[in-house]
Design an enzyme around this catalytic site. Structure first.
Site, PDB file in Angstrom:
ATOM      1  N   THR A  94       0.875  -1.334  -0.105  1.00 57.75           N
ATOM      2  CA  THR A  94       0.109   0.161   0.101  1.00 57.75           C
ATOM      3  C   THR A  94       0.835   1.357   0.060  1.00 57.75           C
ATOM      4  OG1 THR A  94      -1.270  -1.252   1.551  1.00 57.75           O
ATOM      5  CG2 THR A  94      -2.126   0.889   1.155  1.00 57.75           C
ATOM      6  N   GLY A 145      -5.073  -2.654   4.606  1.00 62.29           N
ATOM      7  CA  GLY A 145      -5.493  -3.626   5.296  1.00 62.29           C
ATOM      8  C   GLY A 145      -6.271  -4.435   4.232  1.00 62.29           C
TER       9      GLY A 145
HETATM   10  N1  ASP Z   1      -6.421  -2.835   1.195  1.00 62.74           N
HETATM   11  C1  ASP Z   1      -5.718  -3.512   0.075  1.00 62.74           C
HETATM   12  C2  ASP Z   1      -6.562  -4.771  -0.494  1.00 62.74           C
HETATM   13  O1  ASP Z   1      -7.508  -5.034   0.094  1.00 62.74           O
HETATM   14  C3  ASP Z   1      -4.432  -4.109   0.539  1.00 62.74           C
HETATM   15  C4  ASP Z   1      -3.618  -3.153   0.985  1.00 62.74           C
HETATM   16  O2  ASP Z   1      -2.766  -2.446   0.222  1.00 62.74           O
HETATM   17  O3  ASP Z   1      -3.519  -2.746   2.086  1.00 62.74           O
HETATM   18  O4  ASP Z   1      -6.389  -4.977  -1.756  1.00 62.74           O
END
Ligand code: ASP
Length: 224
Positions: A94, A145
């Site tokens: 992220t 997340g």
């Molecule tokens: N939130 C992102 C997803 O679920 C993962 C992340 O980059 O934290 O695809």
């Protein structure tokens, strides 16, 4: 040095790329990011039939943990362990940003590689405005997340809604949403308010984050 991978997904990523080239950032091929550690972690996730997110902690409960630990042992992973579980030395994917200018205008952006071993074609929270990313006169929010939990709780928009409807300051709105809305998933967020307040919150083990202000203040953090 900053290295940017070319992702084959969305048009806005192409726009990102053009902007980054204009800023003089080096662009590398996707193959740059295919490391032994990540291949190993993908194999572990596949063998354990699970998906992994930040810090490579499994999303599910004890059964998945033991499956992953067993797969790790079998595959002789890189040896790094957290909470008794194997982790990769590669940081989470992220990249989120929440900003406010001197006029109180806010903006947020979130980019992600998704979750390791995710289903092909899955769309996470990051590109969904109101879920993983949101900005309005009250605040700007970028989440990270477990995307499904973030989408279910419309986390980013809810922070703004709590500020608007309950009249809470940013950090209290963030704390409220992380506690009350993220009951079924691990996630976190960074946020700024239209008046320049900076806040973050998460319900998982840690979250890489940083803050910089115009007057030179800088801070980074991982754990609570
Ligand atoms: N939130 C992102 C997803 O679920 C993962 C992340 O980059 O934290 O695809």
């Amino acid at each position: 040095m900053v290295l940017i991978g070319i992702k084959n997904r969305l048009i806005f990523q192409c726009v990102d790329l053009i902007l980054m080239c204009l800023q003089g950032l080096e662009v590398v091929d996707n193959s740059y990011f295919i490391t032994e550690e990540n291949i190993g972690m993908l194999k572990l996730a596949k063998d354990a039939n699970t998906i992994l997110f930040d810090y490579r902690i499994p999303l599910a409960g004890a059964d998945t943990c033991s499956a992953l630990a067993a797969a790790s042992e079998k595959n002789n992973s890189n040896g790094m362990v957290m909470n008794g579980l194997p982790i990769s030395i590669y940081a989470p994917e992220t990249v989120g940003c929440a900003v406010v200018d001197s006029n109180g205008f806010t903006a947020a952006a979130t980019s992600t590689g998704g979750l390791m071993n995710k289903m092909t074609g899955r769309i996470g929270d990051s590109p969904l405005i109101g879920a993983g990313t949101y900005a309005c006169g009250h605040c700007a929010v970028s989440c990270t997340g477990e995307g499904e939990a973030i989408i279910r709780s419309t986390l980013a928009r809810d922070v703004a809604a709590v500020m608007e409807y309950k009249g809470l300051p940013l950090q209290e709105a963030v704390d409220f949403c992380v506690k009350e809305r993220l009951d079924e998933g691990f996630a976190g967020l960074i946020a700024v308010s239209g008046t320049g307040e900076v806040a973050y919150g998460f319900n998982c083990t840690g979250m890489f984050r940083g803050c910089a202000t115009q007057d030179g203040f800088m801070e980074v953090g991982i754990w609570e």
